[in-house]
Design an enzyme around this catalytic site. Sequence first.
Site, short mmCIF file in Angstrom:
data_model
loop_
_atom_site.label_atom_id
_atom_site.label_comp_id
_atom_site.label_asym_id
_atom_site.label_seq_id
_atom_site.Cartn_x
_atom_site.Cartn_y
_atom_site.Cartn_z
N THR A 27 0.72 -1.25 0.06
CA THR A 27 -0.11 0.01 0.04
C THR A 27 0.85 1.29 -0.05
O THR A 27 0.59 2.36 -0.62
CB THR A 27 -0.89 0.10 1.26
OG1 THR A 27 -0.16 -0.33 2.35
CG2 THR A 27 -2.28 -0.98 1.07
N ARG A 35 -9.23 -6.19 -1.94
CA ARG A 35 -10.33 -6.68 -1.21
C ARG A 35 -11.05 -5.27 -0.54
O ARG A 35 -12.26 -5.19 -0.17
CB ARG A 35 -9.99 -7.44 -0.05
CG ARG A 35 -9.40 -8.74 -0.54
CD ARG A 35 -8.85 -9.58 0.61
NE ARG A 35 -7.90 -10.51 0.00
CZ ARG A 35 -6.61 -10.35 -0.08
NH1 ARG A 35 -6.31 -9.37 0.02
NH2 ARG A 35 -6.02 -11.43 -0.49
N ILE A 104 1.42 -10.27 -5.16
CA ILE A 104 1.79 -10.50 -6.48
C ILE A 104 2.21 -9.76 -7.22
O ILE A 104 2.22 -9.84 -8.40
CB ILE A 104 0.29 -11.27 -6.81
CG1 ILE A 104 -0.76 -9.99 -7.07
CG2 ILE A 104 -0.18 -12.24 -6.17
CD1 ILE A 104 -1.86 -10.14 -7.76
N ASP A 105 2.83 -8.33 -6.72
CA ASP A 105 3.22 -7.42 -7.54
C ASP A 105 4.69 -7.46 -7.95
O ASP A 105 5.15 -6.74 -8.75
CB ASP A 105 3.00 -5.99 -6.98
CG ASP A 105 3.49 -6.10 -5.59
OD1 ASP A 105 4.45 -6.45 -5.20
OD2 ASP A 105 2.52 -5.68 -4.50
N HIS A 120 0.88 -16.26 -3.17
CA HIS A 120 -0.23 -16.13 -4.05
C HIS A 120 0.25 -16.01 -5.72
O HIS A 120 -0.62 -15.59 -6.19
CB HIS A 120 -1.00 -14.98 -3.67
CG HIS A 120 -1.67 -15.26 -2.20
ND1 HIS A 120 -2.14 -14.19 -1.33
CD2 HIS A 120 -1.89 -16.50 -1.40
CE1 HIS A 120 -2.62 -14.89 -0.38
NE2 HIS A 120 -2.37 -16.09 -0.41
N CYS A 149 -2.96 -16.50 -26.60
CA CYS A 149 -1.67 -17.01 -27.04
C CYS A 149 -1.84 -17.16 -28.53
O CYS A 149 -3.06 -17.20 -29.15
CB CYS A 149 -1.43 -18.32 -26.46
SG CYS A 149 0.23 -19.21 -26.92
N THR A 189 0.05 -7.42 7.46
CA THR A 189 -0.93 -8.01 7.27
C THR A 189 -1.73 -8.46 8.64
O THR A 189 -0.91 -8.03 9.58
CB THR A 189 -0.38 -9.56 7.08
OG1 THR A 189 -1.32 -10.67 6.89
CG2 THR A 189 0.79 -9.91 7.64
N ASN A 212 2.52 -3.41 11.74
CA ASN A 212 1.25 -3.30 10.89
C ASN A 212 0.56 -1.89 11.48
O ASN A 212 0.35 -1.52 12.42
CB ASN A 212 0.41 -4.37 11.31
CG ASN A 212 -0.95 -4.62 10.13
OD1 ASN A 212 -0.31 -4.23 8.96
ND2 ASN A 212 -1.59 -4.96 10.43
N ILE A 230 4.69 0.01 7.65
CA ILE A 230 5.97 -0.85 7.59
C ILE A 230 7.06 0.04 6.88
O ILE A 230 8.29 -0.06 7.52
CB ILE A 230 5.75 -2.09 6.94
CG1 ILE A 230 7.05 -3.21 6.94
CG2 ILE A 230 5.07 -2.06 5.64
CD1 ILE A 230 6.88 -4.03 7.81
ZN ZN Z 1 -0.65 -21.49 -26.58
#
Ligand code: ZN
Length: 239
Positions: A27, A35, A104-105, A120, A149, A189, A212, A230
Amino acid sequence: MDKVKELQRMIDESKNIVFFGGAGVSTESNIPDFRSADGLYHEKYKYPPEQIVSHTFFVRKTELFYDFYKNKMMYLEAKPNAAHVKLAELEAAGKLKAVITQNIDGLHQLAGSKNVLELHGSIHRNYCQRCGRFFDADYVKQSGAIPRCSCGGIIKPDVVLYEEGLDQDVIRKSIQAISRADMLIIGGTSLVVYPAAGFIDYFRGKYLVVINKSETAREVGANLTIQEPIGEVLEKITV
Ligand code: ZN
């Protein structure tokens, strides 16, 4: 007592630090937790985020999934913040052994971290469901409504969706790292999301620290709790 000084002392004493981070780490790089939906976004999507980011939704409403995913989960312009940078420095200095993240960044790797365990998955890995060919995040973001693809197969992000299981190899490595650590720092978290809560039980080391901004939902018996962002905390740490 000055809590940052206390944190510094613990880090200085430790030789095998593991960091476990959640959405709060990102963040400060201006990546909102998907979420935490605002009103506008409810109007636009009509489905709760947890439903959109599910396996069933990906299969049945792929176009809508990608509309949300590209807009609310792919922040390709985001830059690492002070937390990412400091953790990478601690690893380079040989003190920190692993970063376990729910994000996931890919910002930890961008900051220079090497041993990053992505619970994740990552927006930076995407694969064709038909032939297995890999694609980067730019390709997905710039593609049409449904990224495909050249073989015609639909591309799927290597991101763990709701209803999907976590990668067992990543879980095993995470537990191993935590069980060997002498210091565990948990940051950004609320600890309510599986498997974060269960992971802490494997820690046998000396210092358990929770950093946190908001109150953590679960009492984990931390040696030190710092209720601040953090990045602002780790920025003050000297490696
Ligand atoms: Zn493919």
